[in-house]
Write a protein that holds these residues in place. Sequence first.
Motif, PDB file in Angstrom:
ATOM      1  N   TYR A   1      -6.863  -7.411  -6.925  1.00  0.00           N
ATOM      2  CA  TYR A   1      -5.929  -8.201  -6.128  1.00  0.00           C
ATOM      3  C   TYR A   1      -6.640  -9.428  -5.567  1.00  0.00           C
ATOM      4  O   TYR A   1      -7.788  -9.355  -5.139  1.00  0.00           O
ATOM      5  CB  TYR A   1      -5.365  -7.364  -4.969  1.00  0.00           C
ATOM      6  CG  TYR A   1      -4.295  -8.102  -4.211  1.00  0.00           C
ATOM      7  CD1 TYR A   1      -2.985  -8.099  -4.689  1.00  0.00           C
ATOM      8  CD2 TYR A   1      -4.596  -8.835  -3.082  1.00  0.00           C
ATOM      9  CE1 TYR A   1      -2.010  -8.809  -4.033  1.00  0.00           C
ATOM     10  CE2 TYR A   1      -3.626  -9.554  -2.424  1.00  0.00           C
ATOM     11  CZ  TYR A   1      -2.330  -9.547  -2.896  1.00  0.00           C
ATOM     12  OH  TYR A   1      -1.360 -10.263  -2.254  1.00  0.00           O
ATOM     13  N   HIS A   2      -5.971 -10.554  -5.571  1.00  0.00           N
ATOM     14  CA  HIS A   2      -6.576 -11.786  -5.074  1.00  0.00           C
ATOM     15  C   HIS A   2      -6.154 -12.048  -3.644  1.00  0.00           C
ATOM     16  O   HIS A   2      -5.155 -12.715  -3.390  1.00  0.00           O
ATOM     17  CB  HIS A   2      -6.169 -12.967  -5.951  1.00  0.00           C
ATOM     18  CG  HIS A   2      -6.922 -13.010  -7.232  1.00  0.00           C
ATOM     19  ND1 HIS A   2      -6.807 -14.019  -8.154  1.00  0.00           N
ATOM     20  CD2 HIS A   2      -7.825 -12.150  -7.759  1.00  0.00           C
ATOM     21  CE1 HIS A   2      -7.589 -13.788  -9.170  1.00  0.00           C
ATOM     22  NE2 HIS A   2      -8.214 -12.652  -8.966  1.00  0.00           N
ATOM     23  N   GLY A   3      -6.882 -11.466  -2.721  1.00  0.00           N
ATOM     24  CA  GLY A   3      -6.584 -11.695  -1.315  1.00  0.00           C
ATOM     25  C   GLY A   3      -7.674 -12.510  -0.647  1.00  0.00           C
ATOM     26  O   GLY A   3      -8.354 -13.302  -1.304  1.00  0.00           O
TER      27      GLY A   3
ATOM     28  N   THR B   1     -13.975  -4.162   4.324  1.00  0.00           N
ATOM     29  CA  THR B   1     -13.287  -3.836   3.081  1.00  0.00           C
ATOM     30  C   THR B   1     -14.137  -3.075   2.081  1.00  0.00           C
ATOM     31  O   THR B   1     -13.631  -2.704   1.026  1.00  0.00           O
ATOM     32  CB  THR B   1     -12.812  -5.120   2.383  1.00  0.00           C
ATOM     33  OG1 THR B   1     -13.941  -5.947   2.178  1.00  0.00           O
ATOM     34  CG2 THR B   1     -11.772  -5.831   3.204  1.00  0.00           C
TER      35      THR B   1
ATOM     36  N   THR C   1     -10.740  -9.856  -1.721  1.00  0.00           N
ATOM     37  CA  THR C   1     -10.403  -8.504  -1.263  1.00  0.00           C
ATOM     38  C   THR C   1      -8.906  -8.277  -1.413  1.00  0.00           C
ATOM     39  O   THR C   1      -8.146  -9.221  -1.653  1.00  0.00           O
ATOM     40  CB  THR C   1     -10.775  -8.355   0.219  1.00  0.00           C
ATOM     41  OG1 THR C   1      -9.980  -9.285   0.954  1.00  0.00           O
ATOM     42  CG2 THR C   1     -12.240  -8.643   0.455  1.00  0.00           C
ATOM     43  N   PRO C   2      -8.480  -7.073  -1.250  1.00  0.00           N
ATOM     44  CA  PRO C   2      -7.035  -6.831  -1.308  1.00  0.00           C
ATOM     45  C   PRO C   2      -6.299  -7.193  -0.010  1.00  0.00           C
ATOM     46  O   PRO C   2      -5.111  -6.926   0.092  1.00  0.00           O
ATOM     47  CB  PRO C   2      -6.937  -5.318  -1.573  1.00  0.00           C
ATOM     48  CG  PRO C   2      -8.312  -4.843  -1.802  1.00  0.00           C
ATOM     49  CD  PRO C   2      -9.231  -5.826  -1.208  1.00  0.00           C
TER      50      PRO C   2
ATOM     51  N   LEU D   1      -0.399  -1.812  -4.832  1.00  0.00           N
ATOM     52  CA  LEU D   1      -1.494  -2.758  -4.641  1.00  0.00           C
ATOM     53  C   LEU D   1      -2.684  -2.323  -5.492  1.00  0.00           C
ATOM     54  O   LEU D   1      -3.272  -1.272  -5.262  1.00  0.00           O
ATOM     55  CB  LEU D   1      -1.892  -2.778  -3.161  1.00  0.00           C
ATOM     56  CG  LEU D   1      -2.873  -3.858  -2.801  1.00  0.00           C
ATOM     57  CD1 LEU D   1      -2.198  -5.213  -2.803  1.00  0.00           C
ATOM     58  CD2 LEU D   1      -3.471  -3.574  -1.450  1.00  0.00           C
ATOM     59  N   ARG D   2      -3.020  -3.135  -6.446  1.00  0.00           N
ATOM     60  CA  ARG D   2      -4.170  -2.785  -7.276  1.00  0.00           C
ATOM     61  C   ARG D   2      -5.407  -3.392  -6.630  1.00  0.00           C
ATOM     62  O   ARG D   2      -5.673  -4.589  -6.756  1.00  0.00           O
ATOM     63  CB  ARG D   2      -3.967  -3.287  -8.700  1.00  0.00           C
ATOM     64  CG  ARG D   2      -3.152  -2.301  -9.496  1.00  0.00           C
ATOM     65  CD  ARG D   2      -2.805  -2.831 -10.828  1.00  0.00           C
ATOM     66  NE  ARG D   2      -1.832  -3.893 -10.721  1.00  0.00           N
ATOM     67  CZ  ARG D   2      -1.284  -4.511 -11.766  1.00  0.00           C
ATOM     68  NH1 ARG D   2      -1.622  -4.154 -12.971  1.00  0.00           N
ATOM     69  NH2 ARG D   2      -0.415  -5.474 -11.594  1.00  0.00           N
ATOM     70  N   THR D   3      -6.137  -2.578  -5.906  1.00  0.00           N
ATOM     71  CA  THR D   3      -7.231  -3.104  -5.091  1.00  0.00           C
ATOM     72  C   THR D   3      -8.350  -3.719  -5.931  1.00  0.00           C
ATOM     73  O   THR D   3      -9.067  -4.583  -5.469  1.00  0.00           O
ATOM     74  CB  THR D   3      -7.834  -1.993  -4.225  1.00  0.00           C
ATOM     75  OG1 THR D   3      -8.091  -0.883  -5.062  1.00  0.00           O
ATOM     76  CG2 THR D   3      -6.908  -1.622  -3.106  1.00  0.00           C
TER      77      THR D   3
ATOM     78  N   LYS E   1     -12.714  -1.532  -1.433  1.00  0.00           N
ATOM     79  CA  LYS E   1     -13.123  -2.101  -2.708  1.00  0.00           C
ATOM     80  C   LYS E   1     -14.642  -2.207  -2.727  1.00  0.00           C
ATOM     81  O   LYS E   1     -15.209  -3.073  -2.083  1.00  0.00           O
ATOM     82  CB  LYS E   1     -12.484  -3.491  -2.861  1.00  0.00           C
ATOM     83  CG  LYS E   1     -12.833  -4.154  -4.160  1.00  0.00           C
ATOM     84  CD  LYS E   1     -12.306  -5.567  -4.205  1.00  0.00           C
ATOM     85  CE  LYS E   1     -12.709  -6.225  -5.506  1.00  0.00           C
ATOM     86  NZ  LYS E   1     -12.281  -7.606  -5.588  1.00  0.00           N
TER      87      LYS E   1
ATOM     88  N   TYR F   1      -4.135  -9.151   2.296  1.00  0.00           N
ATOM     89  CA  TYR F   1      -3.252 -10.291   2.077  1.00  0.00           C
ATOM     90  C   TYR F   1      -2.539 -10.729   3.349  1.00  0.00           C
ATOM     91  O   TYR F   1      -1.834 -11.708   3.370  1.00  0.00           O
ATOM     92  CB  TYR F   1      -2.217  -9.972   0.992  1.00  0.00           C
ATOM     93  CG  TYR F   1      -1.423  -8.710   1.242  1.00  0.00           C
ATOM     94  CD1 TYR F   1      -0.266  -8.745   2.013  1.00  0.00           C
ATOM     95  CD2 TYR F   1      -1.844  -7.500   0.695  1.00  0.00           C
ATOM     96  CE1 TYR F   1       0.441  -7.584   2.245  1.00  0.00           C
ATOM     97  CE2 TYR F   1      -1.142  -6.353   0.929  1.00  0.00           C
ATOM     98  CZ  TYR F   1       0.007  -6.392   1.703  1.00  0.00           C
ATOM     99  OH  TYR F   1       0.695  -5.255   1.942  1.00  0.00           O
TER     100      TYR F   1
ATOM    101  N   GLU G   1       0.841  -1.183   0.000  1.00  0.00           N
ATOM    102  CA  GLU G   1       0.000   0.000   0.000  1.00  0.00           C
ATOM    103  C   GLU G   1       0.880   1.238   0.000  1.00  0.00           C
ATOM    104  O   GLU G   1       0.594   2.223  -0.679  1.00  0.00           O
ATOM    105  CB  GLU G   1      -0.918   0.036   1.235  1.00  0.00           C
ATOM    106  CG  GLU G   1      -2.079  -0.914   1.182  1.00  0.00           C
ATOM    107  CD  GLU G   1      -1.766  -2.218   1.886  1.00  0.00           C
ATOM    108  OE1 GLU G   1      -0.591  -2.647   1.843  1.00  0.00           O
ATOM    109  OE2 GLU G   1      -2.696  -2.808   2.460  1.00  0.00           O
TER     110      GLU G   1
END
Lengths: 482, 200, 559, 192
Positions: B65-67, B167, B140-141, B60-62, B171, B143, B55
């Motif tokens: 992003y695969h969180g 979140t 969500t972003p 971080l591309r919110t 997002k 991680y 961040e």
Amino acid sequence: MTFGRVLMRHVGVPNSTSLAVYKADGGYAGAARALQMTPDDLVELVKKANLRGRGGAGFPAGVKWTFLPKDRTVTYLCVNADESEPPTFCNRVLIDSDPHLLLEGVLIAAYATRTTVAYIYMRGEFCEQFHILQRALDEAYAAGYFGHNILGTGHNLECYIHRGAGAYVCGEETGLIESLEGKRGWPRIKPPFPAVEGLFRKPTVVNNVETLACLPHILTRGLDWWLSIGTANSKGPKMYCISGPVNRPGCYEAPLGLTCRELIYGADFGGGMRDGKQVKAVFPGGLSMGALRGDLFPKPPDGKVDPKQDYDELDCALDFDDVRKYDLLGLGTAAAVVVPEDADIRDVLLNVTRFYAQESCGQCTQCREGTAWMYKIAQRIRAGAGRRVDLDIIEETSRNMGMIPGLSICGLPDGAAWPIRTLIQKFRREFEQRIAAQEPGAAQSLIRRTNAAAYELPVLHGRAVQPAGGTFATPLDVAPPR
Amino acid sequence: MRDDDIIVLKEPELTPAERLYLPQILDGLKTTLRHMFDLQRRHAVVHQYPEQTREDTGELRTANYHGVHRLNKDPDGRVACVACFMCSTACPAHCIHIEAGESPWPDREKYPVQFDIDELRCIYCGLCEEACPVDAIELTPLYELVSCTREELILDKEKLLQIYEETKGIKPRRNPPVTDYGLTGTQGLDVAEPNMKRKV
Amino acid sequence: MPKIIIDGHTIECRSGIPVLQAALEAGLAVPHYCYHPGLSVVASCRLCLMEMKMPNPKTGQMDWAPKLFPSCQTPVRDGLEVRFRSDPVRENQQHVMEYYLLNHPLDCPVCDKAGECYLQDYTEANGPATSRMVEDKTKNPKKDIGPHTLLYQDRCVLCSRCVRFCDEIAGTGELAVVGRGSRCEIDVLPGQPLENPLQGNVVDLCPVGALLDKGFLFKQRVWLLRSARSVSPADSRGQTIWIDYNEAGIHRIRPRYNEKINEWWISDEARFGWKHVHRPDRLRQPRIRQGVALQPARWEELPGLLRAPFAGVAACASPAGPGGGARLAQPPSLLGRGQGEGQGIGPLAAVLSPMLTCEEAWLLAKLARSLAPQATLVLGHVPVSGHDQTYPNGFTIKAEKCPNRRGVETILQHLGGPTASFQEFLAQAVEGRFRAAYVTGGYPDAWVTDPVAAALARIPFLVVHDLFPSALDGAAAVQIPGAAWTEREGTFMNCDGLLQPFERALPPLEGVKADGQFFYELLGQPGLFRAQTVRETMAAELPQFSEVFIPRDLPKRAH
Amino acid sequence: MSWRTIDRRTAAEQDLGPGLNDAVKEKIRSFFPRYPTKRAVLLPALHIAQDALGYISLRAMRELAELLELPPSAVLDVVTFYTHFWTHSRGRKTIVLCRSLTCELMGGGRVREGLEQRLGIGEHETTPDGQWSYMTEECLAACEHAPCLLINEKLHKGVQAEDLDRILVDPENDHLDMPRSTLFDAPAETKP
């Protein structure tokens, strides 16, 4: 014109429904003559007369009778008095004024087909007519024309009146049969045809009221008289109905082949338009047969007249053949309704689509869903939220239903498709003018919010549809529901 | 044991060229060499985590992003999931366990009684997100996924809904709930009356 | 056998069937809704239309007719030439699919039919990707039409299969189409719900998710299920079924086509007759009596524990002299209660339940006879309720609620020696003629009545092999948990002598051993029990068992 | 089920409505000789039942099914297919309004609006005093007299919206019994 009325000769005669008046005028002479012939001769005579069914399809009645199996034991005769086609009322007029003519026809047809039980299926809306016919039938029974050993010939015939209860599709012969059997009037799949397996799974003949009313006259006046009336392929007199804003709406008898213009403007017939209006459109054979352009066709915006498209079609002769040249489905019931110049064509479309959406029986998918969809679209067009692509959709939908392309069990969807298609085809310019003139924002409230994308998708997979064009150049900004 | 329970796997045949393994080795070396000599980008490869997060670096591309997963809520604050099992069907790691039941709400029929995701088994491929017809499950972003026990990382429905609350600021829910009626939201209440009274 | 030409390929088909059925059996995926081979033809969905060659009235040559024909309504005749792969046919399919989806809700995610829905499949194969209707869809209410069935009216495509089923097969006619045109609905008369004993079939018949089973509602998605070919133990007719299960257990039972017995249908007893498999009070561990109470035992020690007393009892009965009562695992006092030994009746009895498969019954009978040649073989309790019910099309529900009475009888007849009916056995047991008995149960419902319990309590060494705890528990010396029929494989012989195999769907409950496997071990046979192997040995002695009947497998959608 | 589902398994006693009396049943039985099957009597029987009760109640459907040896749903099926039959009670006088193309072109729409406004009811509804109900039909086959409407069984021709006041208060409406033949005349004592 020196044509003498035969089918309608008792209209206006006082007390014409009584047996006495009818007999005084030579009534039941045809039946007496018929009962002296053999049934086979009688069938042959009717075949020679080329008596085409007056119910709409125009199938020769004599030929229909020959389809009955030779070794039958029981035959039923059903009289189709379920006259439900809008603006048609000739059967009503006939029963109102001359019920014995029908009963005599029933007697002759029953004898020709060796029938001992006849059912007259009468639509539920005929209230007075039912009582008139029932009284006439009671009289005829008392006089020995029905019942056991008729006039000493050894022929028996029981005749019952069966009242329908409000369903257009029961005018279709197998729908009528199903309805008579106490079921919902869903037309049957054919084959087997009613002549082989009809009412109660026995051979059955279904004939229209007017067809049967012609029989006594063929017998009393002779074949030559009959063949001298009408055009080459369409013989005999026909009852024409005219309604709408004309000066003399009503039922008129004329030889087959009367033109539409004569029917509207002829002094003996419609007597011209009320208040000197012009005709926008005519449905000349009941709704189902399609529309003709009237005097007033939508003028092209640039004033140029296209000879292929811009002409009025009132010269269409109302017989069994000429109508097809004008892109009509058939003669139908020869009941014309005139749409005047000041009527909104969208109203006409709405009314026609509603009728078929209401009356579709619900059996075949194309008809059940298609008619309801067309009605929904017509409602939207009427409400001022039409798109040009809707006209294409309606037209395409109307092509994808009906018995002629083999897509349905009965002919009702053909009847639904034809008026709608001819309306769109022949009056497309007016529809487009109406659509162009409507409020741009009107569609928003009427278009399903969740399917906004469909608004821009006029293409059915694998089939080119005219480009959308539409009324609105930009896609709708559709807000999600909250 | 039924015969079709047995899956016979066959090792792929390698061509003689593949047996050399040299092209693959060279391919790998290429990447290493590129990083060795690309001085300009060298600093970007390593972050001083946790002092420096993504961040902080703005990387971080919110949006994609695969969180950690979350379960979205519908406009009425209920779980948006309709328990269609699409995500668990699509999941290659079999980490989603759903038990469906009749919903307690008059406008919806089905909802997840239980919804568990084993975050340790998950490979964060995002197929569940793709599969969801109502956009109820989203990645969500977040991680930073840590816990003291493995059990804690099997997230249940309440936890997943809580993550949504945490979140949704970072997002927003991707698509509004406008699928066909009956699935989400307050639509579908204007059901027509039964036929008996509706004969027109 | 007429030959017809479909899309240029000559196909030989059974005579008297419609073209559609011939095409489906040949593996063609012709879309259709209203057609079902077990029901009358109404030709109303208009989806199976085809082109047909007809004599051209003008030229007299055979030519493609300008209109389409419903293939479900056209019977096959030799030399008929039709085609489904042509533009008019495909166009019609596309249009009809568009019409179907005009008002159909797109709620596949919550629809239990998703995955086996005709509408989904046909739309994927033939339909347009989008709907051109921009107006609101017609919404219809959901209806609760019976104890087992829900009707989602707006998903209905009005194929009227369910209505025809109720009229023609069940003969009760609870369902009807109401309304007209696009306002048509399926409904029952309020207060007259759908509750005939075959009603579950309407759920299978429904090509879309309009009719749903309340028991299966929302439970699983169908693509997560696996199916096992099985035979229903609900009655002695041997209805063939599919058991749909996954790792969580059985979820539902569907009919499996069987031209000799149940055709496309099954009774509700068969459909819902699996609930006992998952009952929580199932026995899960073998137990033996130690003192007053039954104590858990290990499966491995059971063969030794059982063989010895049985052999001992058999030896007691033989004129040779005193048996090895001392070697019994049980306290001798427990054994000593039994007094008399009847003439010609061995003191050892094996009760073969009609719930056993033929193979299991055979193994158990062999076991008993190997231990004691004079062992009495008894056909177990045959549950009967009511009378046989026959429906208008010939579907019969038998009063005898067990699958294999006839199979066990055949084996008993073949083996000869002392046999008895269950009633005789009980009477003799009351007289105290038996010193040991192996009783098998396996019934879904409680079957031990007081007289049965009282009679069996007289047997000193009683082995009970059953699914559930029962009144016999107090009398049993050994209690062995049985496996339900879904957890076993084998064959059932139905009331008409038809031998039908079925496969295992689930593994036996944890702690339970399949009956056949246990008998195998008791007999000292090495290896795994496979029904097929046992059947082959049986067939050497009993030719009836050399052939089993396996119904035809039909292609998907050919029903 | 907490989501919205209509329970069709049971019908409350008060929803069953009136039943048929013996005279009506006898009347229906008198039609049996006319047809080879009992089922074919269904349509006449429904006419008789509607004449007697004013509408076809659930109880009447059950009794008709029993009388004609049909499954009860078959009666429901037929009743709902035909527009003529009412499945809920209606007023003493029923107006059937034609809405075919001719009638609409000649001003039927205004008649309908006027009617709804005067009676304050929609289609298939009944005024609070139980006097009037109205419904529309696709065509009454009296197009030469368009627009037209039926009050009970009396046809009013060429009705314009202005005529409604006169027609609705016509005292003749109250004794609009057509000279019936013996066919569908329900036995007198059952008339509502």
